[in-house]
Design a protein around this motif. Structure first.
Motif, PDB file in Angstrom:
ATOM      1  N   LEU A   1      11.078   5.444   2.805  1.00 51.53           N
ATOM      2  CA  LEU A   1       9.631   5.230   2.858  1.00 51.53           C
ATOM      3  C   LEU A   1       9.265   4.188   1.804  1.00 51.53           C
ATOM      4  O   LEU A   1       9.596   4.341   0.626  1.00 51.53           O
ATOM      5  CB  LEU A   1       8.888   6.537   2.600  1.00 51.53           C
ATOM      6  CG  LEU A   1       7.365   6.467   2.462  1.00 51.53           C
ATOM      7  CD1 LEU A   1       6.713   5.864   3.703  1.00 51.53           C
ATOM      8  CD2 LEU A   1       6.788   7.860   2.173  1.00 51.53           C
ATOM      9  N   ILE A   2       8.567   3.124   2.230  1.00 48.19           N
ATOM     10  CA  ILE A   2       8.190   2.025   1.338  1.00 48.19           C
ATOM     11  C   ILE A   2       6.674   1.871   1.321  1.00 48.19           C
ATOM     12  O   ILE A   2       6.042   1.846   2.377  1.00 48.19           O
ATOM     13  CB  ILE A   2       8.815   0.695   1.797  1.00 48.19           C
ATOM     14  CG1 ILE A   2      10.342   0.780   1.785  1.00 48.19           C
ATOM     15  CG2 ILE A   2       8.339  -0.464   0.916  1.00 48.19           C
ATOM     16  CD1 ILE A   2      11.031  -0.449   2.353  1.00 48.19           C
ATOM     17  N   VAL A   3       6.094   1.744   0.132  1.00 44.74           N
ATOM     18  CA  VAL A   3       4.678   1.386   0.023  1.00 44.74           C
ATOM     19  C   VAL A   3       4.579   0.097  -0.777  1.00 44.74           C
ATOM     20  O   VAL A   3       5.091  -0.013  -1.898  1.00 44.74           O
ATOM     21  CB  VAL A   3       3.835   2.507  -0.629  1.00 44.74           C
ATOM     22  CG1 VAL A   3       4.335   2.869  -2.010  1.00 44.74           C
ATOM     23  CG2 VAL A   3       2.362   2.092  -0.685  1.00 44.74           C
TER      24      VAL A   3
ATOM     25  N   VAL B   1      13.303   2.620   8.362  1.00 47.05           N
ATOM     26  CA  VAL B   1      12.294   2.273   7.363  1.00 47.05           C
ATOM     27  C   VAL B   1      10.898   2.628   7.864  1.00 47.05           C
ATOM     28  O   VAL B   1      10.508   2.276   8.974  1.00 47.05           O
ATOM     29  CB  VAL B   1      12.348   0.764   7.026  1.00 47.05           C
ATOM     30  CG1 VAL B   1      11.268   0.404   6.004  1.00 47.05           C
ATOM     31  CG2 VAL B   1      13.724   0.400   6.484  1.00 47.05           C
ATOM     32  N   ILE B   2      10.154   3.348   7.024  1.00 46.84           N
ATOM     33  CA  ILE B   2       8.752   3.672   7.294  1.00 46.84           C
ATOM     34  C   ILE B   2       7.907   2.912   6.280  1.00 46.84           C
ATOM     35  O   ILE B   2       8.169   2.969   5.074  1.00 46.84           O
ATOM     36  CB  ILE B   2       8.496   5.179   7.159  1.00 46.84           C
ATOM     37  CG1 ILE B   2       9.414   5.950   8.099  1.00 46.84           C
ATOM     38  CG2 ILE B   2       7.038   5.522   7.430  1.00 46.84           C
ATOM     39  CD1 ILE B   2       9.454   7.433   7.826  1.00 46.84           C
TER      40      ILE B   2
ATOM     41  N   LEU C   1       4.410  10.541   3.545  1.00 43.27           N
ATOM     42  CA  LEU C   1       5.248  11.433   2.747  1.00 43.27           C
ATOM     43  C   LEU C   1       5.121  12.868   3.239  1.00 43.27           C
ATOM     44  O   LEU C   1       6.120  13.579   3.378  1.00 43.27           O
ATOM     45  CB  LEU C   1       4.843  11.345   1.278  1.00 43.27           C
ATOM     46  CG  LEU C   1       5.623  12.243   0.309  1.00 43.27           C
ATOM     47  CD1 LEU C   1       7.067  11.784   0.202  1.00 43.27           C
ATOM     48  CD2 LEU C   1       4.962  12.237  -1.068  1.00 43.27           C
ATOM     49  N   ALA C   2       3.908  13.293   3.546  1.00 43.49           N
ATOM     50  CA  ALA C   2       3.690  14.655   4.034  1.00 43.49           C
ATOM     51  C   ALA C   2       4.371  14.874   5.384  1.00 43.49           C
ATOM     52  O   ALA C   2       4.925  15.934   5.652  1.00 43.49           O
ATOM     53  CB  ALA C   2       2.194  14.934   4.141  1.00 43.49           C
ATOM     54  N   ALA C   3       4.340  13.827   6.227  1.00 40.96           N
ATOM     55  CA  ALA C   3       4.907  13.960   7.570  1.00 40.96           C
ATOM     56  C   ALA C   3       6.427  13.855   7.579  1.00 40.96           C
ATOM     57  O   ALA C   3       7.097  14.451   8.426  1.00 40.96           O
ATOM     58  CB  ALA C   3       4.319  12.883   8.480  1.00 40.96           C
TER      59      ALA C   3
END
Length: 235
Positions: A5-7, A28-29, A41-43
């Protein structure tokens, strides 16, 4: 497939990382701000292998997100920053980040950091020992492969390393360059057929029909895919 997971608020950076990491067999999300990151993140929390946080975001900062991630999960965290201030790095590490990279950086450097963190995580976690597929058992500890009768399959060290990588990534198309880099530590040129010879030899050892292989299939123009179902266990 390992999921990251990337922000990051920069669209070009997000898309570049997504393209590069997907070529290296990561899912990659992407998220563009703190709100979308926390929702993702929750999902996806249970399936993530790593999180990458940009420090500067439009609605919050990476430090706040790092703190919130650590309240929920032990997933490894890499933080990205445009600041050269050592204080930022120290704060991030104290909040629970596992590594820190200053911008500008190369995707290749980031990939190396990701692999290093995941290797450390694998050492800390209970390691799987056995990979079983169509009657064969690959034993990572003793570095051997047994057939359905319990007889050991004769493999060279390179053959074992190649098969190990295949069974660790079943159902994923693996390009020739990646396979050579992972098994030999180097890429190969387009005219180098050594990997193809090795795959043919491995098929022979596994009684996989070279003309119509069922285990290691050739994907024309792309590479190879290990098509068998694989079960993993520690005993």
């Amino acid at each position: 497939m390992r999921k990251i997971l990337i922000v990051d608020d920069d669209q070009k950076t997000r898309e570049l990382l997504k393209t590069y990491l997907e070529k290296n067999q990561y899912e990659v999300i992407l998220s563009h701000d703190g709100e979308s990151f926390l929702a993702a993140l929750a999902a996806q929390a249970d399936g993530l292998c790593l999180v990458i946080l940009d420090v500067m975001l439009p609605d919050t900062d990476g430090f706040m997100l790092c703190r919130q991630v650590r309240q929920r999960s032990n997933v490894p965290i890499i933080m990205l920053t445009a600041s050269s201030d050592e204080t930022d790095r120290i704060v991030g590490l104290e909040l629970g980040a596992d590594d820190y990279i200053a911008k500008p950086y190369s995707p290749r450097e980031l990939l190396a950091r990701i692999k290093a963190i995941l290797r450390r995580s694998a050492v800390e976690a209970p390691a799987a020992r056995y990979y079983r597929f169509v009657g064969f058992t690959l034993d990572l500890t003793e570095r051997k492969v047994l057939d359905s009768d319990g007889a050991q399959v004769a493999l060279t060290g390179l053959d074992f390393q190649l098969l190990k990588y295949f069974v660790e990534h079943p159902g994923i198309v693996l390009d020739r360059g990646l396979l050579c880099e992972e098994t030999r530590g180097r890429d190969v040129g387009p005219t180098d057929r050594s990997l193809d010879v090795q795959v043919s030899r491995l098929r022979l050892r596994l009684n996989d029909d070279g003309k119509q292989p069922a285990l290691i299939k050739t994907v024309r123009g792309a590479g190879y895919v290990f098509s068998a179902d694989v079960s993993v266990s520690s005993v």
